[in-house]
Design an enzyme around this catalytic site. Structure first.
Site, PDB file in Angstrom:
ATOM      1  N   LYS A  22       0.839  -1.215   0.000  1.00 51.45           N
ATOM      2  CA  LYS A  22       0.000   0.000   0.000  1.00 51.45           C
ATOM      3  C   LYS A  22       0.867   1.256   0.000  1.00 51.45           C
ATOM      4  CE  LYS A  22      -1.741   1.746   4.045  1.00 51.45           C
ATOM      5  NZ  LYS A  22      -1.477   3.189   4.124  1.00 51.45           N
ATOM      6  N   ASN A  23       1.892   1.261   0.871  1.00 52.59           N
ATOM      7  CA  ASN A  23       2.672   2.486   1.039  1.00 52.59           C
ATOM      8  C   ASN A  23       3.628   2.757  -0.119  1.00 52.59           C
ATOM      9  OD1 ASN A  23       1.321   2.877   3.354  1.00 52.59           O
ATOM     10  ND2 ASN A  23       3.042   2.521   4.750  1.00 52.59           N
ATOM     11  N   ARG A  91      -4.551   9.835   4.593  1.00 49.39           N
ATOM     12  CA  ARG A  91      -3.413  10.709   4.868  1.00 49.39           C
ATOM     13  C   ARG A  91      -2.520  10.900   3.628  1.00 49.39           C
ATOM     14  NH1 ARG A  91      -0.313  14.059   8.358  1.00 49.39           N
ATOM     15  NH2 ARG A  91       1.867  13.571   8.062  1.00 49.39           N
ATOM     16  N   CYS A 115      -5.765   7.604   9.248  1.00 50.10           N
ATOM     17  CA  CYS A 115      -5.877   7.093  10.619  1.00 50.10           C
ATOM     18  C   CYS A 115      -5.602   8.213  11.617  1.00 50.10           C
ATOM     19  CB  CYS A 115      -4.849   5.988  10.843  1.00 50.10           C
ATOM     20  SG  CYS A 115      -5.223   4.488   9.964  1.00 50.10           S
ATOM     21  N   ARG A 120      -0.620  14.747  13.273  1.00 52.79           N
ATOM     22  CA  ARG A 120       0.197  14.361  12.117  1.00 52.79           C
ATOM     23  C   ARG A 120       0.415  15.608  11.268  1.00 52.79           C
ATOM     24  NH1 ARG A 120      -1.728   8.460   9.933  1.00 52.79           N
ATOM     25  NH2 ARG A 120       0.293   8.472   8.918  1.00 52.79           N
ATOM     26  N   PRO A 121       1.285  16.497  11.754  1.00 57.51           N
ATOM     27  CA  PRO A 121       1.464  17.755  11.021  1.00 57.51           C
ATOM     28  C   PRO A 121       2.138  17.544   9.676  1.00 57.51           C
ATOM     29  CG  PRO A 121       2.972  17.623  12.904  1.00 57.51           C
ATOM     30  CD  PRO A 121       2.153  16.379  12.918  1.00 57.51           C
ATOM     31  N   ILE A 122       2.105  18.580   8.831  1.00 50.37           N
ATOM     32  CA  ILE A 122       2.769  18.485   7.527  1.00 50.37           C
ATOM     33  C   ILE A 122       3.763  19.639   7.354  1.00 50.37           C
ATOM     34  CG2 ILE A 122       1.064  17.097   6.274  1.00 50.37           C
ATOM     35  CD1 ILE A 122      -0.104  19.741   5.194  1.00 50.37           C
ATOM     36  N   ASP A 123       4.295  20.113   8.503  1.00 54.56           N
ATOM     37  CA  ASP A 123       5.215  21.247   8.452  1.00 54.56           C
ATOM     38  C   ASP A 123       6.486  20.943   7.645  1.00 54.56           C
ATOM     39  OD1 ASP A 123       5.477  19.456  10.709  1.00 54.56           O
ATOM     40  OD2 ASP A 123       7.168  20.669  11.365  1.00 54.56           O
ATOM     41  N   ASP A 304       4.228   0.488  11.972  1.00 52.64           N
ATOM     42  CA  ASP A 304       3.049  -0.150  11.384  1.00 52.64           C
ATOM     43  C   ASP A 304       2.900  -1.609  11.802  1.00 52.64           C
ATOM     44  OD1 ASP A 304       2.359   2.175  10.139  1.00 52.64           O
ATOM     45  OD2 ASP A 304       3.004   1.577   8.133  1.00 52.64           O
ATOM     46  N   ILE A 326       7.145   6.793  17.017  1.00 51.78           N
ATOM     47  CA  ILE A 326       6.817   7.522  15.781  1.00 51.78           C
ATOM     48  C   ILE A 326       5.525   8.321  15.925  1.00 51.78           C
ATOM     49  CG2 ILE A 326       6.400   7.309  13.282  1.00 51.78           C
ATOM     50  CD1 ILE A 326       9.216   6.480  14.037  1.00 51.78           C
ATOM     51  N   ARG A 396      -8.828  -0.618   4.189  1.00 52.55           N
ATOM     52  CA  ARG A 396      -7.941   0.399   3.584  1.00 52.55           C
ATOM     53  C   ARG A 396      -6.599  -0.208   3.182  1.00 52.55           C
ATOM     54  NH1 ARG A 396      -6.364   4.611   7.281  1.00 52.55           N
ATOM     55  NH2 ARG A 396      -5.028   4.972   5.495  1.00 52.55           N
TER      56      ARG A 396
HETATM   57  C1  UD1 Z   1       4.021   6.874   6.400  1.00 47.28           C
HETATM   58  C2  UD1 Z   1       3.217   5.613   6.158  1.00 47.28           C
HETATM   59  C3  UD1 Z   1       2.645   5.093   7.474  1.00 47.28           C
HETATM   60  C4  UD1 Z   1       3.751   4.883   8.485  1.00 47.28           C
HETATM   61  C5  UD1 Z   1       4.606   6.148   8.618  1.00 47.28           C
HETATM   62  C6  UD1 Z   1       5.838   5.939   9.497  1.00 47.28           C
HETATM   63  C7  UD1 Z   1       2.350   5.898   3.927  1.00 47.28           C
HETATM   64  C8  UD1 Z   1       1.168   6.118   3.059  1.00 47.28           C
HETATM   65  N1  UD1 Z   1       2.117   5.921   5.248  1.00 47.28           N
HETATM   66  O1  UD1 Z   1       3.137   7.844   6.939  1.00 47.28           O
HETATM   67  O2  UD1 Z   1       1.987   3.845   7.212  1.00 47.28           O
HETATM   68  O3  UD1 Z   1       3.196   4.583   9.746  1.00 47.28           O
HETATM   69  O4  UD1 Z   1       5.073   6.563   7.315  1.00 47.28           O
HETATM   70  O5  UD1 Z   1       6.607   4.911   9.023  1.00 47.28           O
HETATM   71  O6  UD1 Z   1       3.449   5.667   3.451  1.00 47.28           O
HETATM   72  N2  UD1 Z   1       5.746  14.531  11.041  1.00 47.28           N
HETATM   73  C9  UD1 Z   1       5.843  15.852  11.384  1.00 47.28           C
HETATM   74  N3  UD1 Z   1       5.807  16.792  10.391  1.00 47.28           N
HETATM   75  C10 UD1 Z   1       5.706  16.452   9.069  1.00 47.28           C
HETATM   76  C11 UD1 Z   1       5.618  15.094   8.728  1.00 47.28           C
HETATM   77  C12 UD1 Z   1       5.628  14.151   9.733  1.00 47.28           C
HETATM   78  O7  UD1 Z   1       5.938  16.200  12.548  1.00 47.28           O
HETATM   79  O8  UD1 Z   1       5.683  17.356   8.212  1.00 47.28           O
HETATM   80  C13 UD1 Z   1       5.715  13.502  12.101  1.00 47.28           C
HETATM   81  C14 UD1 Z   1       4.364  12.797  12.139  1.00 47.28           C
HETATM   82  O9  UD1 Z   1       3.459  13.520  12.917  1.00 47.28           O
HETATM   83  C15 UD1 Z   1       4.710  11.468  12.751  1.00 47.28           C
HETATM   84  C16 UD1 Z   1       6.120  11.208  12.233  1.00 47.28           C
HETATM   85  O10 UD1 Z   1       6.628  12.476  11.805  1.00 47.28           O
HETATM   86  O11 UD1 Z   1       4.743  11.568  14.148  1.00 47.28           O
HETATM   87  C17 UD1 Z   1       6.170  10.207  11.089  1.00 47.28           C
HETATM   88  O12 UD1 Z   1       5.451  10.700  10.000  1.00 47.28           O
HETATM   89  P1  UD1 Z   1       5.790  10.319   8.488  1.00 47.28           P
HETATM   90  O13 UD1 Z   1       7.079   9.590   8.421  1.00 47.28           O
HETATM   91  O14 UD1 Z   1       5.644  11.563   7.689  1.00 47.28           O
HETATM   92  O15 UD1 Z   1       4.622   9.315   8.178  1.00 47.28           O
HETATM   93  P2  UD1 Z   1       3.571   9.370   7.002  1.00 47.28           P
HETATM   94  O16 UD1 Z   1       4.265   9.718   5.721  1.00 47.28           O
HETATM   95  O17 UD1 Z   1       2.374  10.120   7.399  1.00 47.28           O
END
Ligand code: UD1
Length: 415
Positions: A22-23, A91, A115, A120-123, A304, A326, A396
Protein backbone atom coordinates in the site's frame (compact mmCIF):
# COMPACT_ATOMS: atom_id res chain seq x y z
CA UNK A 1 -21.87 -1.40 8.20
CA UNK A 2 -20.12 -4.74 7.79
CA UNK A 3 -18.36 -6.79 10.48
CA UNK A 4 -15.85 -9.61 10.56
CA UNK A 5 -17.02 -12.63 12.51
CA UNK A 6 -14.15 -14.81 13.66
CA UNK A 7 -14.37 -18.15 15.46
CA UNK A 8 -10.93 -18.41 17.00
CA UNK A 9 -8.71 -21.24 18.06
CA UNK A 10 -7.95 -22.78 14.66
CA UNK A 11 -4.28 -23.23 13.80
CA UNK A 12 -3.40 -21.51 10.53
CA UNK A 13 -1.50 -23.81 8.18
CA UNK A 14 -0.55 -23.65 4.53
CA UNK A 15 0.66 -21.07 2.08
CA UNK A 16 -0.27 -17.43 1.91
CA UNK A 17 0.80 -14.76 -0.63
CA UNK A 18 1.72 -11.20 0.22
CA UNK A 19 0.12 -8.48 -1.93
CA UNK A 20 1.73 -5.32 -3.27
CA UNK A 21 2.63 -2.62 -0.75
CA UNK A 22 0.00 0.00 0.00
CA UNK A 23 2.67 2.49 1.04
CA UNK A 24 4.39 2.06 -2.29
CA UNK A 25 1.28 1.94 -4.50
CA UNK A 26 -0.17 5.20 -3.11
CA UNK A 27 2.83 7.49 -3.76
CA UNK A 28 3.36 5.84 -7.16
CA UNK A 29 -0.27 6.48 -8.11
CA UNK A 30 0.25 10.12 -7.07
CA UNK A 31 3.49 10.20 -9.10
CA UNK A 32 1.61 9.26 -12.27
CA UNK A 33 0.16 12.80 -12.16
CA UNK A 34 3.66 14.08 -12.95
CA UNK A 35 3.96 11.96 -16.08
CA UNK A 36 2.56 12.07 -19.59
CA UNK A 37 1.09 8.98 -21.22
CA UNK A 38 0.33 5.57 -19.81
CA UNK A 39 1.57 3.80 -16.68
CA UNK A 40 0.93 0.10 -16.08
CA UNK A 41 1.32 -0.96 -12.45
CA UNK A 42 1.47 -4.67 -11.67
CA UNK A 43 0.96 -6.15 -8.19
CA UNK A 44 -1.25 -3.22 -7.23
CA UNK A 45 -3.15 -4.11 -4.02
CA UNK A 46 -6.94 -4.10 -4.32
CA UNK A 47 -7.68 -2.02 -1.22
CA UNK A 48 -9.89 0.98 -0.56
CA UNK A 49 -6.95 3.41 -0.22
CA UNK A 50 -6.05 2.58 -3.83
CA UNK A 51 -9.65 3.36 -4.84
CA UNK A 52 -9.32 6.71 -3.03
CA UNK A 53 -6.13 7.52 -4.98
CA UNK A 54 -7.90 6.54 -8.21
CA UNK A 55 -10.77 8.90 -7.36
CA UNK A 56 -8.28 11.76 -6.96
CA UNK A 57 -6.65 10.89 -10.30
CA UNK A 58 -10.04 10.82 -12.03
CA UNK A 59 -10.95 14.18 -10.49
CA UNK A 60 -7.67 15.59 -11.87
CA UNK A 61 -8.60 14.47 -15.39
CA UNK A 62 -6.61 11.22 -15.57
CA UNK A 63 -8.12 7.78 -16.10
CA UNK A 64 -7.32 4.81 -13.92
CA UNK A 65 -8.61 1.27 -14.44
CA UNK A 66 -7.86 -1.55 -12.03
CA UNK A 67 -8.12 -4.99 -13.61
CA UNK A 68 -7.26 -7.66 -11.04
CA UNK A 69 -3.96 -6.46 -9.60
CA UNK A 70 -2.97 -4.41 -12.64
CA UNK A 71 -3.72 -0.69 -12.71
CA UNK A 72 -3.57 1.21 -15.99
CA UNK A 73 -3.36 4.97 -15.57
CA UNK A 74 -3.60 7.39 -18.46
CA UNK A 75 -2.23 10.64 -17.18
CA UNK A 76 -3.43 14.04 -18.44
CA UNK A 77 -3.76 16.40 -15.51
CA UNK A 78 -6.39 19.10 -16.20
CA UNK A 79 -6.62 20.75 -12.78
CA UNK A 80 -4.62 21.18 -9.61
CA UNK A 81 -7.15 21.26 -6.77
CA UNK A 82 -8.23 18.35 -4.59
CA UNK A 83 -11.62 18.75 -2.83
CA UNK A 84 -11.80 18.27 0.92
CA UNK A 85 -13.93 15.13 0.60
CA UNK A 86 -11.23 13.34 -1.40
CA UNK A 87 -8.44 14.66 0.84
CA UNK A 88 -10.16 13.44 3.98
CA UNK A 89 -10.26 9.80 2.86
CA UNK A 90 -6.58 9.12 3.55
CA UNK A 91 -3.41 10.71 4.87
CA UNK A 92 -1.35 9.92 1.78
CA UNK A 93 -3.52 12.19 -0.38
CA UNK A 94 -0.96 14.82 0.70
CA UNK A 95 1.57 13.20 -1.68
CA UNK A 96 -0.41 14.61 -4.61
CA UNK A 97 0.85 18.04 -3.47
CA UNK A 98 4.43 17.52 -4.70
CA UNK A 99 3.24 15.94 -7.94
CA UNK A 100 0.72 18.69 -8.78
CA UNK A 101 3.01 21.55 -7.79
CA UNK A 102 5.81 20.03 -9.87
CA UNK A 103 3.57 19.44 -12.87
CA UNK A 104 1.33 22.54 -12.90
CA UNK A 105 3.04 25.10 -10.64
CA UNK A 106 0.04 25.19 -8.31
CA UNK A 107 -2.01 23.05 -5.95
CA UNK A 108 -4.98 23.72 -3.67
CA UNK A 109 -5.91 21.15 -1.04
CA UNK A 110 -7.03 20.81 2.56
CA UNK A 111 -5.26 19.01 5.41
CA UNK A 112 -5.30 15.23 4.80
CA UNK A 113 -7.36 12.62 6.67
CA UNK A 114 -6.40 8.99 7.37
CA UNK A 115 -5.88 7.09 10.62
CA UNK A 116 -6.13 9.21 13.74
CA UNK A 117 -2.74 8.43 15.25
CA UNK A 118 -2.33 11.70 17.13
CA UNK A 119 -1.06 14.96 15.65
CA UNK A 120 0.20 14.36 12.12
CA UNK A 121 1.46 17.76 11.02
CA UNK A 122 2.77 18.48 7.53
CA UNK A 123 5.22 21.25 8.45
CA UNK A 124 8.23 19.39 6.99
CA UNK A 125 6.40 19.02 3.64
CA UNK A 126 5.43 22.71 3.58
CA UNK A 127 8.77 24.16 4.71
CA UNK A 128 10.68 22.05 2.17
CA UNK A 129 8.44 23.09 -0.72
CA UNK A 130 8.80 26.74 0.36
CA UNK A 131 12.59 26.36 0.17
CA UNK A 132 12.09 25.12 -3.38
CA UNK A 133 10.31 28.36 -4.28
CA UNK A 134 6.63 27.63 -3.54
CA UNK A 135 4.48 30.15 -1.70
CA UNK A 136 1.57 29.02 0.40
CA UNK A 137 -1.45 30.73 1.89
CA UNK A 138 -4.50 29.41 3.70
CA UNK A 139 -7.91 30.40 2.29
CA UNK A 140 -10.95 29.20 4.28
CA UNK A 141 -9.23 25.99 5.38
CA UNK A 142 -7.72 25.31 1.94
CA UNK A 143 -3.95 25.45 1.50
CA UNK A 144 -3.10 27.16 -1.77
CA UNK A 145 0.42 26.55 -3.08
CA UNK A 146 1.82 28.41 -6.06
CA UNK A 147 5.11 28.41 -7.92
CA UNK A 148 4.26 30.41 -11.06
CA UNK A 149 7.83 30.28 -12.38
CA UNK A 150 8.22 26.61 -11.44
CA UNK A 151 10.16 25.08 -8.56
CA UNK A 152 13.91 25.29 -8.05
CA UNK A 153 16.24 22.64 -6.68
CA UNK A 154 17.34 23.20 -3.07
CA UNK A 155 19.54 21.68 -0.40
CA UNK A 156 17.22 20.38 2.30
CA UNK A 157 17.98 18.92 5.72
CA UNK A 158 14.89 17.28 7.22
CA UNK A 159 14.43 17.68 11.00
CA UNK A 160 12.96 14.13 11.01
CA UNK A 161 13.12 11.49 8.25
CA UNK A 162 9.43 11.80 7.40
CA UNK A 163 8.30 9.25 4.81
CA UNK A 164 5.60 11.46 3.31
CA UNK A 165 7.77 14.61 3.22
CA UNK A 166 10.63 12.71 1.54
CA UNK A 167 8.19 11.45 -1.11
CA UNK A 168 6.61 14.86 -1.63
CA UNK A 169 10.00 16.52 -2.10
CA UNK A 170 11.15 13.80 -4.50
CA UNK A 171 8.02 14.30 -6.58
CA UNK A 172 8.30 18.09 -6.55
CA UNK A 173 12.00 17.94 -7.46
CA UNK A 174 11.68 15.67 -10.53
CA UNK A 175 10.66 18.51 -12.87
CA UNK A 176 12.23 21.38 -10.86
CA UNK A 177 15.11 23.46 -12.24
CA UNK A 178 18.47 22.18 -11.03
CA UNK A 179 19.45 19.78 -8.30
CA UNK A 180 17.68 18.98 -5.04
CA UNK A 181 19.44 17.26 -2.20
CA UNK A 182 17.47 15.72 0.70
CA UNK A 183 19.56 15.03 3.79
CA UNK A 184 18.16 12.93 6.64
CA UNK A 185 15.72 11.50 4.09
CA UNK A 186 13.46 8.57 5.06
CA UNK A 187 15.12 5.28 4.08
CA UNK A 188 12.00 3.09 3.89
CA UNK A 189 12.07 0.58 0.98
CA UNK A 190 8.89 2.19 -0.38
CA UNK A 191 10.93 5.36 -1.05
CA UNK A 192 13.32 3.31 -3.20
CA UNK A 193 10.35 1.75 -5.03
CA UNK A 194 8.93 5.21 -5.79
CA UNK A 195 12.33 6.35 -7.10
CA UNK A 196 12.57 3.20 -9.23
CA UNK A 197 9.24 4.01 -10.84
CA UNK A 198 10.16 7.68 -11.41
CA UNK A 199 13.58 6.80 -12.86
CA UNK A 200 11.91 4.40 -15.31
CA UNK A 201 9.71 7.36 -16.33
CA UNK A 202 12.85 9.41 -17.07
CA UNK A 203 13.63 11.07 -13.72
CA UNK A 204 17.15 11.35 -12.36
CA UNK A 205 17.08 10.28 -8.69
CA UNK A 206 20.08 8.87 -6.88
CA UNK A 207 20.43 7.54 -3.35
CA UNK A 208 16.76 6.64 -2.65
CA UNK A 209 16.69 4.19 0.26
CA UNK A 210 19.71 5.94 1.79
CA UNK A 211 20.00 8.96 4.06
CA UNK A 212 20.86 11.41 1.27
CA UNK A 213 18.83 11.56 -1.94
CA UNK A 214 19.83 13.69 -4.93
CA UNK A 215 17.33 14.58 -7.63
CA UNK A 216 18.41 16.37 -10.81
CA UNK A 217 15.45 18.00 -12.51
CA UNK A 218 14.45 16.84 -16.01
CA UNK A 219 12.05 18.47 -18.48
CA UNK A 220 9.36 15.75 -18.65
CA UNK A 221 8.43 12.25 -17.52
CA UNK A 222 6.75 9.55 -19.54
CA UNK A 223 4.61 6.76 -18.02
CA UNK A 224 6.14 3.27 -17.79
CA UNK A 225 5.46 -0.30 -16.64
CA UNK A 226 6.33 -1.09 -13.03
CA UNK A 227 5.72 -3.83 -10.46
CA UNK A 228 4.86 -2.65 -6.94
CA UNK A 229 7.11 -4.11 -4.22
CA UNK A 230 5.65 -6.60 -1.69
CA UNK A 231 3.92 -5.28 1.43
CA UNK A 232 6.26 -5.87 4.38
CA UNK A 233 3.57 -4.91 6.92
CA UNK A 234 1.09 -7.40 5.47
CA UNK A 235 3.89 -10.00 5.71
CA UNK A 236 4.39 -9.09 9.39
CA UNK A 237 0.62 -9.40 9.94
CA UNK A 238 0.61 -12.95 8.53
CA UNK A 239 3.59 -13.88 10.71
CA UNK A 240 1.72 -12.52 13.74
CA UNK A 241 -1.35 -14.55 12.81
CA UNK A 242 0.76 -17.72 12.59
CA UNK A 243 2.23 -16.93 16.03
CA UNK A 244 -1.15 -16.10 17.56
CA UNK A 245 -2.77 -19.36 16.39
CA UNK A 246 0.20 -21.66 17.07
CA UNK A 247 0.22 -22.32 13.34
CA UNK A 248 2.71 -22.78 10.56
CA UNK A 249 2.64 -20.73 7.39
CA UNK A 250 4.74 -20.41 4.28
CA UNK A 251 4.45 -16.75 3.38
CA UNK A 252 5.39 -16.11 -0.23
CA UNK A 253 6.02 -13.23 -2.64
CA UNK A 254 7.73 -11.10 -0.01
CA UNK A 255 11.11 -9.41 0.19
CA UNK A 256 13.11 -11.04 3.01
CA UNK A 257 15.52 -8.10 3.44
CA UNK A 258 12.65 -5.72 4.17
CA UNK A 259 11.80 -7.86 7.22
CA UNK A 260 15.25 -7.71 8.82
CA UNK A 261 13.99 -5.90 11.93
CA UNK A 262 10.80 -7.99 12.22
CA UNK A 263 12.00 -11.58 11.85
CA UNK A 264 14.33 -11.47 14.93
CA UNK A 265 11.32 -10.44 17.06
CA UNK A 266 9.45 -13.61 16.05
CA UNK A 267 12.61 -15.65 16.71
CA UNK A 268 12.84 -14.10 20.19
CA UNK A 269 9.18 -15.12 20.66
CA UNK A 270 10.32 -18.71 20.10
CA UNK A 271 9.00 -19.17 16.55
CA UNK A 272 11.01 -21.25 14.12
CA UNK A 273 11.73 -19.23 10.99
CA UNK A 274 13.28 -20.36 7.77
CA UNK A 275 13.60 -18.02 4.84
CA UNK A 276 14.43 -18.89 1.27
CA UNK A 277 14.09 -16.82 -1.90
CA UNK A 278 10.94 -14.73 -1.70
CA UNK A 279 9.37 -16.87 1.08
CA UNK A 280 9.46 -17.13 4.83
CA UNK A 281 8.31 -20.24 6.66
CA UNK A 282 7.18 -19.64 10.24
CA UNK A 283 6.25 -22.31 12.77
CA UNK A 284 4.97 -21.10 16.10
CA UNK A 285 5.92 -22.85 19.32
CA UNK A 286 4.99 -21.82 22.83
CA UNK A 287 5.32 -18.03 22.72
CA UNK A 288 7.80 -16.18 24.93
CA UNK A 289 7.75 -12.47 25.75
CA UNK A 290 10.04 -10.04 23.92
CA UNK A 291 12.01 -7.77 26.26
CA UNK A 292 11.73 -4.52 24.35
CA UNK A 293 10.37 -3.45 20.97
CA UNK A 294 11.18 0.13 19.96
CA UNK A 295 9.46 1.55 16.90
CA UNK A 296 11.80 3.80 14.90
CA UNK A 297 12.29 4.90 11.30
CA UNK A 298 13.55 2.23 8.87
CA UNK A 299 15.71 0.12 9.13
CA UNK A 300 14.52 -0.25 12.76
CA UNK A 301 11.27 -1.97 13.78
CA UNK A 302 8.30 -0.35 11.95
CA UNK A 303 5.53 1.42 13.83
CA UNK A 304 3.05 -0.15 11.38
CA UNK A 305 3.89 -3.65 12.71
CA UNK A 306 3.62 -2.68 16.40
CA UNK A 307 -0.10 -3.48 16.83
CA UNK A 308 -0.11 -6.86 15.06
CA UNK A 309 2.97 -8.06 16.94
CA UNK A 310 1.43 -6.89 20.22
CA UNK A 311 -1.66 -8.98 19.47
CA UNK A 312 0.43 -12.16 19.35
CA UNK A 313 2.57 -11.17 22.37
CA UNK A 314 -0.62 -10.75 24.41
CA UNK A 315 -0.49 -14.56 24.88
CA UNK A 316 3.30 -14.92 25.28
CA UNK A 317 4.75 -16.05 28.58
CA UNK A 318 6.32 -13.14 30.50
CA UNK A 319 6.42 -9.38 30.12
CA UNK A 320 6.92 -7.62 26.78
CA UNK A 321 7.58 -3.90 26.53
CA UNK A 322 6.78 -1.66 23.55
CA UNK A 323 8.03 1.90 23.09
CA UNK A 324 6.21 3.74 20.29
CA UNK A 325 8.49 6.51 19.04
CA UNK A 326 6.82 7.52 15.78
CA UNK A 327 3.18 8.37 16.55
CA UNK A 328 1.81 9.77 19.79
CA UNK A 329 -1.49 7.92 19.78
CA UNK A 330 -0.80 4.49 18.37
CA UNK A 331 -2.13 2.22 21.11
CA UNK A 332 -5.82 2.57 20.23
CA UNK A 333 -6.14 -1.19 19.74
CA UNK A 334 -5.25 -1.80 23.40
CA UNK A 335 -8.75 -1.33 24.94
CA UNK A 336 -10.20 -3.91 22.50
CA UNK A 337 -7.37 -6.38 23.25
CA UNK A 338 -8.01 -5.80 26.96
CA UNK A 339 -11.69 -6.56 26.40
CA UNK A 340 -10.54 -9.90 24.94
CA UNK A 341 -8.66 -10.65 28.16
CA UNK A 342 -5.21 -9.18 27.42
CA UNK A 343 -3.27 -7.55 30.24
CA UNK A 344 -1.74 -4.41 28.73
CA UNK A 345 -0.93 -1.13 30.47
CA UNK A 346 -0.15 2.00 28.50
CA UNK A 347 1.77 4.94 29.89
CA UNK A 348 2.61 7.57 27.30
CA UNK A 349 4.79 5.97 24.64
CA UNK A 350 5.24 2.74 26.61
CA UNK A 351 2.95 -0.31 26.59
CA UNK A 352 3.62 -3.15 28.99
CA UNK A 353 2.15 -6.48 27.96
CA UNK A 354 1.85 -9.18 30.63
CA UNK A 355 1.23 -12.38 28.71
CA UNK A 356 -2.02 -14.21 29.54
CA UNK A 357 -2.85 -17.86 28.90
CA UNK A 358 -5.75 -17.18 26.58
CA UNK A 359 -7.70 -14.45 24.87
CA UNK A 360 -11.49 -14.71 24.55
CA UNK A 361 -13.94 -13.64 21.84
CA UNK A 362 -15.64 -10.27 22.28
CA UNK A 363 -17.60 -7.61 20.38
CA UNK A 364 -15.05 -4.97 19.48
CA UNK A 365 -14.40 -2.13 17.03
CA UNK A 366 -11.42 -1.41 14.79
CA UNK A 367 -10.16 2.12 15.38
CA UNK A 368 -7.44 2.35 12.73
CA UNK A 369 -5.91 0.28 9.94
CA UNK A 370 -3.08 -1.67 11.62
CA UNK A 371 -4.85 -1.66 14.99
CA UNK A 372 -7.82 -3.28 13.23
CA UNK A 373 -5.56 -5.95 11.73
CA UNK A 374 -4.21 -6.60 15.23
CA UNK A 375 -7.73 -7.40 16.42
CA UNK A 376 -8.09 -9.96 13.60
CA UNK A 377 -4.76 -11.53 14.63
CA UNK A 378 -5.89 -11.71 18.27
CA UNK A 379 -9.34 -13.07 17.36
CA UNK A 380 -7.94 -15.85 15.16
CA UNK A 381 -6.02 -17.14 18.19
CA UNK A 382 -8.71 -16.48 20.82
CA UNK A 383 -11.23 -18.87 22.34
CA UNK A 384 -14.76 -18.34 21.03
CA UNK A 385 -16.35 -15.82 18.69
CA UNK A 386 -15.16 -12.28 18.07
CA UNK A 387 -17.18 -9.73 16.11
CA UNK A 388 -15.14 -6.80 14.80
CA UNK A 389 -16.98 -3.69 13.62
CA UNK A 390 -15.69 -0.58 11.77
CA UNK A 391 -13.81 -2.85 9.39
CA UNK A 392 -13.57 -0.13 6.75
CA UNK A 393 -10.31 0.73 8.55
CA UNK A 394 -8.96 -2.77 7.79
CA UNK A 395 -10.11 -2.69 4.14
CA UNK A 396 -7.94 0.40 3.58
CA UNK A 397 -4.84 -1.80 3.62
CA UNK A 398 -5.73 -5.52 3.41
CA UNK A 399 -7.03 -7.30 0.31
CA UNK A 400 -10.02 -9.45 1.22
CA UNK A 401 -8.64 -10.36 4.65
CA UNK A 402 -11.37 -12.92 5.36
CA UNK A 403 -10.59 -14.90 2.20
CA UNK A 404 -6.83 -14.81 2.87
CA UNK A 405 -7.19 -16.28 6.35
CA UNK A 406 -10.00 -18.71 5.40
CA UNK A 407 -7.71 -20.30 2.82
CA UNK A 408 -5.23 -21.26 5.55
CA UNK A 409 -7.79 -22.58 8.04
CA UNK A 410 -9.12 -19.47 9.78
CA UNK A 411 -12.85 -19.36 10.52
CA UNK A 412 -13.62 -15.83 9.44
CA UNK A 413 -16.51 -14.36 7.50
CA UNK A 414 -17.74 -10.89 6.59
CA UNK A 415 -21.35 -10.05 7.30
C1 UD1 B 1 4.02 6.87 6.40
C2 UD1 B 1 3.22 5.61 6.16
C3 UD1 B 1 2.65 5.09 7.47
C4 UD1 B 1 3.75 4.88 8.49
C5 UD1 B 1 4.61 6.15 8.62
C6 UD1 B 1 5.84 5.94 9.50
C7 UD1 B 1 2.35 5.90 3.93
C8 UD1 B 1 1.17 6.12 3.06
N1 UD1 B 1 2.12 5.92 5.25
O1 UD1 B 1 3.14 7.84 6.94
O2 UD1 B 1 1.99 3.84 7.21
O3 UD1 B 1 3.20 4.58 9.75
O4 UD1 B 1 5.07 6.56 7.32
O5 UD1 B 1 6.61 4.91 9.02
O6 UD1 B 1 3.45 5.67 3.45
N2 UD1 B 1 5.75 14.53 11.04
C9 UD1 B 1 5.84 15.85 11.38
N3 UD1 B 1 5.81 16.79 10.39
C10 UD1 B 1 5.71 16.45 9.07
C11 UD1 B 1 5.62 15.09 8.73
C12 UD1 B 1 5.63 14.15 9.73
O7 UD1 B 1 5.94 16.20 12.55
O8 UD1 B 1 5.68 17.36 8.21
C13 UD1 B 1 5.71 13.50 12.10
C14 UD1 B 1 4.36 12.80 12.14
O9 UD1 B 1 3.46 13.52 12.92
C15 UD1 B 1 4.71 11.47 12.75
C16 UD1 B 1 6.12 11.21 12.23
O10 UD1 B 1 6.63 12.48 11.80
O11 UD1 B 1 4.74 11.57 14.15
C17 UD1 B 1 6.17 10.21 11.09
O12 UD1 B 1 5.45 10.70 10.00
P1 UD1 B 1 5.79 10.32 8.49
O13 UD1 B 1 7.08 9.59 8.42
O14 UD1 B 1 5.64 11.56 7.69
O15 UD1 B 1 4.62 9.32 8.18
P2 UD1 B 1 3.57 9.37 7.00
O16 UD1 B 1 4.27 9.72 5.72
O17 UD1 B 1 2.37 10.12 7.40
Amino acid sequence: MQSLIIDGGNRLTGEIEVCGAKNSALPILAATALTDGETVLHNCPVITDVYSAERILTHLGCSSVLNGNTAVIKSSVQRSDIPEKLMSEMRSSIIFLGALLGKTGKCALSFPGGCELGARPIDIHINSLKKMGASVKEEFGTLVFTAPKGLNGAKLLLPFPSVGATENIMLAACLAKGETQIKNAAREPEIADLADYLNKCGANIKGAGEGTITISGVSSLKGCEHTIMPDRIVAATYMSAAASTGGELRITKLCRNDLDSVIPIFEEMGCYIYSYGDSVFIKANKLKAVKKILTMPYPAFPTDAQAVVMASLAKAEGTSVFVENIFENRYQHVPALTKMGADIKVEGKVAIVEGVKNLFGANILATDLRGGAALVVAALGAEGRTVIGNIHHIDRGYENIEKTFSLVGGKIIRK
